[in-house]
Motif scaffolding. Structure first.
Motif, PDB file in Angstrom:
ATOM      1  N   ASN A 175     -54.953  41.175   6.200  1.00 57.17           N
ATOM      2  CA  ASN A 175     -53.560  40.806   6.451  1.00 57.17           C
ATOM      3  C   ASN A 175     -53.307  39.278   6.990  1.00 57.17           C
ATOM      4  O   ASN A 175     -53.921  39.015   7.804  1.00 57.17           O
ATOM      5  CB  ASN A 175     -52.638  41.722   7.133  1.00 57.17           C
ATOM      6  N   VAL A 176     -52.636  38.441   6.208  1.00 58.36           N
ATOM      7  CA  VAL A 176     -52.336  37.289   6.427  1.00 58.36           C
ATOM      8  C   VAL A 176     -51.083  36.723   6.947  1.00 58.36           C
ATOM      9  O   VAL A 176     -50.021  37.106   6.329  1.00 58.36           O
ATOM     10  CB  VAL A 176     -52.739  36.136   5.176  1.00 58.36           C
ATOM     11  N   ARG A 177     -50.935  35.977   7.997  1.00 59.73           N
ATOM     12  CA  ARG A 177     -49.652  35.699   8.439  1.00 59.73           C
ATOM     13  C   ARG A 177     -49.605  34.230   8.372  1.00 59.73           C
ATOM     14  O   ARG A 177     -50.704  33.493   8.239  1.00 59.73           O
ATOM     15  CB  ARG A 177     -49.624  35.905  10.200  1.00 59.73           C
ATOM     16  N   SER A 178     -48.591  33.481   8.702  1.00 59.50           N
ATOM     17  CA  SER A 178     -48.098  32.288   8.432  1.00 59.50           C
ATOM     18  C   SER A 178     -49.138  31.345   9.429  1.00 59.50           C
ATOM     19  O   SER A 178     -49.717  30.268   8.996  1.00 59.50           O
ATOM     20  CB  SER A 178     -46.753  31.803   8.850  1.00 59.50           C
ATOM     21  N   ILE A 179     -49.399  31.703  10.747  1.00 66.34           N
ATOM     22  CA  ILE A 179     -50.275  31.175  11.722  1.00 66.34           C
ATOM     23  C   ILE A 179     -51.693  31.214  11.265  1.00 66.34           C
ATOM     24  O   ILE A 179     -52.388  30.192  11.492  1.00 66.34           O
ATOM     25  CB  ILE A 179     -49.912  31.673  13.176  1.00 66.34           C
ATOM     26  N   ASP A 180     -51.964  31.945  10.586  1.00 61.86           N
ATOM     27  CA  ASP A 180     -53.322  32.321  10.058  1.00 61.86           C
ATOM     28  C   ASP A 180     -53.554  30.967   8.764  1.00 61.86           C
ATOM     29  O   ASP A 180     -54.656  30.424   9.025  1.00 61.86           O
ATOM     30  CB  ASP A 180     -53.730  33.408   9.331  1.00 61.86           C
ATOM     31  N   LEU A 181     -52.595  30.985   8.017  1.00 63.18           N
ATOM     32  CA  LEU A 181     -52.536  29.980   7.056  1.00 63.18           C
ATOM     33  C   LEU A 181     -52.496  28.674   7.604  1.00 63.18           C
ATOM     34  O   LEU A 181     -53.433  27.626   7.308  1.00 63.18           O
ATOM     35  CB  LEU A 181     -51.366  30.127   6.163  1.00 63.18           C
ATOM     36  N   ALA A 182     -51.827  28.270   8.728  1.00 65.80           N
ATOM     37  CA  ALA A 182     -51.673  26.975   9.505  1.00 65.80           C
ATOM     38  C   ALA A 182     -52.997  26.528   9.816  1.00 65.80           C
ATOM     39  O   ALA A 182     -53.575  25.413   9.616  1.00 65.80           O
ATOM     40  CB  ALA A 182     -50.514  27.037  10.367  1.00 65.80           C
ATOM     41  N   ASN A 183     -53.484  27.392  10.712  1.00 62.91           N
ATOM     42  CA  ASN A 183     -54.606  27.303  11.330  1.00 62.91           C
ATOM     43  C   ASN A 183     -55.892  26.851  10.390  1.00 62.91           C
ATOM     44  O   ASN A 183     -56.669  26.054  10.655  1.00 62.91           O
ATOM     45  CB  ASN A 183     -55.201  28.458  12.286  1.00 62.91           C
ATOM     46  N   SER A 184     -55.840  27.786   9.192  1.00 56.08           N
ATOM     47  CA  SER A 184     -56.698  27.510   8.171  1.00 56.08           C
ATOM     48  C   SER A 184     -56.895  26.274   7.661  1.00 56.08           C
ATOM     49  O   SER A 184     -57.705  25.437   7.067  1.00 56.08           O
ATOM     50  CB  SER A 184     -56.728  28.412   7.341  1.00 56.08           C
ATOM     51  N   LEU A 185     -55.351  25.734   7.355  1.00 50.77           N
ATOM     52  CA  LEU A 185     -55.336  24.582   6.285  1.00 50.77           C
ATOM     53  C   LEU A 185     -55.320  23.333   7.471  1.00 50.77           C
ATOM     54  O   LEU A 185     -55.248  22.309   7.053  1.00 50.77           O
ATOM     55  CB  LEU A 185     -54.050  24.737   5.889  1.00 50.77           C
ATOM     56  N   GLY A 186     -55.089  23.431   8.862  1.00 56.23           N
ATOM     57  CA  GLY A 186     -54.870  22.360   9.703  1.00 56.23           C
ATOM     58  C   GLY A 186     -53.427  21.955   9.752  1.00 56.23           C
ATOM     59  O   GLY A 186     -53.371  20.492  10.112  1.00 56.23           O
ATOM     60  N   PHE A 187     -52.662  22.624   9.396  1.00 53.75           N
ATOM     61  CA  PHE A 187     -51.089  22.295   9.314  1.00 53.75           C
ATOM     62  C   PHE A 187     -50.377  22.665  10.379  1.00 53.75           C
ATOM     63  O   PHE A 187     -50.780  23.809  11.036  1.00 53.75           O
ATOM     64  CB  PHE A 187     -50.441  22.276   7.919  1.00 53.75           C
ATOM     65  N   SER A 188     -49.310  21.993  10.733  1.00 50.75           N
ATOM     66  CA  SER A 188     -48.568  22.713  11.588  1.00 50.75           C
ATOM     67  C   SER A 188     -47.792  24.037  11.206  1.00 50.75           C
ATOM     68  O   SER A 188     -47.691  24.114  10.012  1.00 50.75           O
ATOM     69  CB  SER A 188     -47.391  21.771  12.317  1.00 50.75           C
ATOM     70  N   LYS A 189     -47.370  24.850  12.075  1.00 51.86           N
ATOM     71  CA  LYS A 189     -46.735  26.120  11.777  1.00 51.86           C
ATOM     72  C   LYS A 189     -45.300  25.935  11.066  1.00 51.86           C
ATOM     73  O   LYS A 189     -45.077  26.297  10.050  1.00 51.86           O
ATOM     74  CB  LYS A 189     -46.353  27.090  13.113  1.00 51.86           C
ATOM     75  N   PRO A 190     -44.450  24.975  11.550  1.00 55.20           N
ATOM     76  CA  PRO A 190     -43.469  24.520  10.799  1.00 55.20           C
ATOM     77  C   PRO A 190     -43.621  23.884   9.455  1.00 55.20           C
ATOM     78  O   PRO A 190     -42.665  24.587   8.475  1.00 55.20           O
ATOM     79  CB  PRO A 190     -42.634  23.499  11.994  1.00 55.20           C
ATOM     80  N   SER A 191     -44.532  23.337   9.170  1.00 56.40           N
ATOM     81  CA  SER A 191     -44.814  22.930   7.883  1.00 56.40           C
ATOM     82  C   SER A 191     -45.064  23.981   7.153  1.00 56.40           C
ATOM     83  O   SER A 191     -44.607  23.976   5.800  1.00 56.40           O
ATOM     84  CB  SER A 191     -45.926  21.740   7.781  1.00 56.40           C
ATOM     85  N   VAL A 192     -45.912  24.977   7.482  1.00 55.34           N
ATOM     86  CA  VAL A 192     -46.353  25.722   6.672  1.00 55.34           C
ATOM     87  C   VAL A 192     -44.919  27.107   6.290  1.00 55.34           C
ATOM     88  O   VAL A 192     -44.931  27.572   5.241  1.00 55.34           O
ATOM     89  CB  VAL A 192     -47.482  26.896   7.281  1.00 55.34           C
ATOM     90  N   SER A 193     -44.214  27.164   7.481  1.00 56.32           N
ATOM     91  CA  SER A 193     -42.945  27.830   7.230  1.00 56.32           C
ATOM     92  C   SER A 193     -42.173  27.377   5.907  1.00 56.32           C
ATOM     93  O   SER A 193     -41.448  27.837   5.343  1.00 56.32           O
ATOM     94  CB  SER A 193     -42.149  27.785   8.712  1.00 56.32           C
ATOM     95  N   VAL A 194     -41.772  25.984   6.399  1.00 57.42           N
ATOM     96  CA  VAL A 194     -41.260  25.344   5.093  1.00 57.42           C
ATOM     97  C   VAL A 194     -41.610  25.636   3.771  1.00 57.42           C
ATOM     98  O   VAL A 194     -41.073  26.064   2.687  1.00 57.42           O
ATOM     99  CB  VAL A 194     -41.236  23.719   5.219  1.00 57.42           C
ATOM    100  N   ALA A 195     -43.033  25.587   3.576  1.00 60.83           N
ATOM    101  CA  ALA A 195     -43.850  25.779   2.456  1.00 60.83           C
ATOM    102  C   ALA A 195     -43.667  27.173   1.774  1.00 60.83           C
ATOM    103  O   ALA A 195     -43.413  27.528   0.869  1.00 60.83           O
ATOM    104  CB  ALA A 195     -45.264  25.452   2.471  1.00 60.83           C
ATOM    105  N   ILE A 196     -43.730  28.120   2.785  1.00 63.48           N
ATOM    106  CA  ILE A 196     -43.622  29.731   2.443  1.00 63.48           C
ATOM    107  C   ILE A 196     -42.496  29.791   2.090  1.00 63.48           C
ATOM    108  O   ILE A 196     -42.118  30.691   1.131  1.00 63.48           O
ATOM    109  CB  ILE A 196     -44.182  30.429   3.715  1.00 63.48           C
ATOM    110  N   LYS A 197     -41.396  29.443   2.674  1.00 60.44           N
ATOM    111  CA  LYS A 197     -39.937  29.462   2.144  1.00 60.44           C
ATOM    112  C   LYS A 197     -39.749  28.955   0.526  1.00 60.44           C
ATOM    113  O   LYS A 197     -39.144  29.671  -0.081  1.00 60.44           O
ATOM    114  CB  LYS A 197     -39.068  28.497   3.179  1.00 60.44           C
ATOM    115  N   ARG A 198     -40.402  28.013   0.398  1.00 60.02           N
ATOM    116  CA  ARG A 198     -40.382  27.460  -0.983  1.00 60.02           C
ATOM    117  C   ARG A 198     -40.985  28.484  -2.122  1.00 60.02           C
ATOM    118  O   ARG A 198     -40.576  28.844  -3.152  1.00 60.02           O
ATOM    119  CB  ARG A 198     -40.917  26.087  -1.335  1.00 60.02           C
TER     120      ARG A 198
END
Length: 123
Positions: free
Chosen positions: A23-46
């Motif tokens: 199971n993958v959460r946004s925070i896992d994705l952010a940590n893996s990519l080295g991006f901020s959680k807010p940046s990942v949240s915007v991308a996931i929304k899109r």
């Protein structure tokens, strides 16, 4: 929504994390990519709006069939290209890095030729 290289990377990374941790959460994705959680949240929304990703009631990211199709295509290209580069004598670390760069720009015809060649080498 037209998928760009960075968006393909997001989808591919979700798939890779899914294979690695389940199971993958946004925070896992952010940590893996080295991006901020807010940046990942915007991308996931899109991605949600485009029909590529869903988020379940527990906050887990789920690739839709369309998102999974793209992620698997990019991931396969990555693995095949990485394997090809290693067969040519490139170190595994550099092969992984270079495969990331090549996977998005290589034509389908060239990719299929490389894939056929690698499969022949493995026989």
């Amino acid at each position: 929504m037209h998928i760009h290289e960075s968006q393909e990377d997001y989808l591919e990374r979700i798939l890779m994390l899914e294979k690695k941790i389940g199971n993958v959460r946004s925070i896992d994705l952010a940590n893996s990519l080295g991006f901020s959680k807010p940046s990942v949240s915007v991308a996931i929304k899109r991605f949600r709006e485009g029909g590529y990703v869903e988020v379940d009631k527990n906050g887990y990211l789920l690739l839709t069939p369309l998102g999974r199709e793209i992620a698997e295509k990019v991931y396969e290209r990555h693995l095949v290209l990485q394997d090809a580069l290693i067969h040519l004598g490139v170190t595994p670390e550099l092969a992984k890095e270079d495969a990331c760069k090549i996977e998005h720009d290589l034509s389908e015809e060239s990719f299929q030729a490389i894939k056929r060649h690698i499969l022949l080498l493995k026989k």
